[in-house]
Design a protein around this motif. Structure first.
Motif, PDB file in Angstrom:
ATOM      1  N   LEU A  39       0.823  -1.204   0.000  1.00  0.00           N
ATOM      2  CA  LEU A  39       0.000   0.000   0.000  1.00  0.00           C
ATOM      3  C   LEU A  39       0.863   1.262   0.000  1.00  0.00           C
ATOM      4  CD1 LEU A  39      -2.788  -1.093   2.499  1.00  0.00           C
ATOM      5  CD2 LEU A  39      -3.022  -0.789   0.024  1.00  0.00           C
ATOM      6  N   ASN A  40       1.885   1.296   0.849  1.00  0.00           N
ATOM      7  CA  ASN A  40       2.756   2.471   0.909  1.00  0.00           C
ATOM      8  C   ASN A  40       3.448   2.717  -0.428  1.00  0.00           C
ATOM      9  OD1 ASN A  40       2.122   3.177   3.540  1.00  0.00           O
ATOM     10  ND2 ASN A  40       3.728   1.912   4.409  1.00  0.00           N
ATOM     11  N   SER A  41       3.860   1.649  -1.080  1.00  0.00           N
ATOM     12  CA  SER A  41       4.486   1.782  -2.395  1.00  0.00           C
ATOM     13  C   SER A  41       3.507   2.404  -3.386  1.00  0.00           C
ATOM     14  CB  SER A  41       4.951   0.415  -2.888  1.00  0.00           C
ATOM     15  OG  SER A  41       5.415   0.493  -4.204  1.00  0.00           O
ATOM     16  N   CYS A  42       2.269   1.957  -3.352  1.00  0.00           N
ATOM     17  CA  CYS A  42       1.247   2.528  -4.233  1.00  0.00           C
ATOM     18  C   CYS A  42       1.052   4.006  -3.925  1.00  0.00           C
ATOM     19  CB  CYS A  42      -0.081   1.789  -4.077  1.00  0.00           C
ATOM     20  SG  CYS A  42      -0.120   0.133  -4.774  1.00  0.00           S
ATOM     21  N   TYR A  43       0.923   4.363  -2.632  1.00  0.00           N
ATOM     22  CA  TYR A  43       0.686   5.758  -2.255  1.00  0.00           C
ATOM     23  C   TYR A  43       1.834   6.660  -2.723  1.00  0.00           C
ATOM     24  CZ  TYR A  43      -2.560   3.538   1.107  1.00  0.00           C
ATOM     25  OH  TYR A  43      -3.532   2.782   1.708  1.00  0.00           O
ATOM     26  N   VAL A  44       3.076   6.215  -2.520  1.00  0.00           N
ATOM     27  CA  VAL A  44       4.240   7.021  -2.909  1.00  0.00           C
ATOM     28  C   VAL A  44       4.291   7.200  -4.423  1.00  0.00           C
ATOM     29  CG1 VAL A  44       6.772   7.027  -3.015  1.00  0.00           C
ATOM     30  CG2 VAL A  44       5.608   6.488  -0.864  1.00  0.00           C
ATOM     31  N   GLY A  48       3.774  10.790  -6.575  1.00  0.00           N
ATOM     32  CA  GLY A  48       4.795  11.350  -7.445  1.00  0.00           C
ATOM     33  C   GLY A  48       4.460  11.292  -8.920  1.00  0.00           C
ATOM     34  N   PHE A  49       3.320  10.719  -9.242  1.00  0.00           N
ATOM     35  CA  PHE A  49       2.949  10.557 -10.645  1.00  0.00           C
ATOM     36  C   PHE A  49       2.570  11.889 -11.264  1.00  0.00           C
ATOM     37  CE2 PHE A  49       0.127   9.349 -14.161  1.00  0.00           C
ATOM     38  CZ  PHE A  49       0.924   8.410 -14.800  1.00  0.00           C
ATOM     39  N   CYS A  56      -1.927   6.027 -14.193  1.00  0.00           N
ATOM     40  CA  CYS A  56      -0.916   5.528 -13.260  1.00  0.00           C
ATOM     41  C   CYS A  56      -1.178   4.054 -12.929  1.00  0.00           C
ATOM     42  CB  CYS A  56      -0.940   6.363 -11.982  1.00  0.00           C
ATOM     43  SG  CYS A  56       0.231   5.814 -10.719  1.00  0.00           S
ATOM     44  N   PRO A  57      -0.239   3.160 -13.238  1.00  0.00           N
ATOM     45  CA  PRO A  57      -0.433   1.741 -12.932  1.00  0.00           C
ATOM     46  C   PRO A  57      -0.646   1.468 -11.443  1.00  0.00           C
ATOM     47  CG  PRO A  57       1.405   2.022 -14.443  1.00  0.00           C
ATOM     48  CD  PRO A  57       1.003   3.386 -13.990  1.00  0.00           C
TER      49      PRO A  57
END
Length: 75
Positions: A39-44, A48-49, A56-57
Motif C-alpha cells: 500500500l505504501n508503495s502505491c501511495y508514494v 509522485g505521478f 498511473c499503474p
C-alpha cells in the motif's frame, strides 16, 4: 467491477481504518507478503505521478486491491 469514484486519499483512509491482513494471496499469480509495504508503495508512486491519475499503474493496482478487499470483507 464496482463503480469506482474514490480518490487515493479516500482509499488510504479506508485502509487506515480497515487494515488488510499482513499477507494476502491476492491472485493466483500474486502473493503480497506485506500489504502495508504494498500500500505504501502505491501511495508514494501515485503521489509522485505526473499526469492523469487514471494513467498511473499504481492507481489501478490500488483500486483493484481495494475492490477485492472490500468484496472479501462482505463475504
Amino acid at each position: 467491477m464496482i463503480d469506482f469514484t474514490m480518490n487515493p486519499e479516500e482509499v488510504k483512509r479506508y485502509f487506515e481504518k480497515n487494515p488488510p491482513p499482513q499477507e494476502v494471496a491476492w491472485k493466483p499469480w500474486v502473493r503480497i507478503t506485506d500489504t502495508q509495504k504494498f500500500l505504501n508503495s502505491c501511495y508514494v508512486t501515485i503521489g509522485g505521478f505526473k499526469g492523469n491519475i487514471e494513467a498511473c499503474p499504481s492507481w489501478w493496482h490500488l483500486k483493484e486491491f481495494y475492490q477485492d478487499m472490500l468484496e472479501k470483507s462482505r463475504q
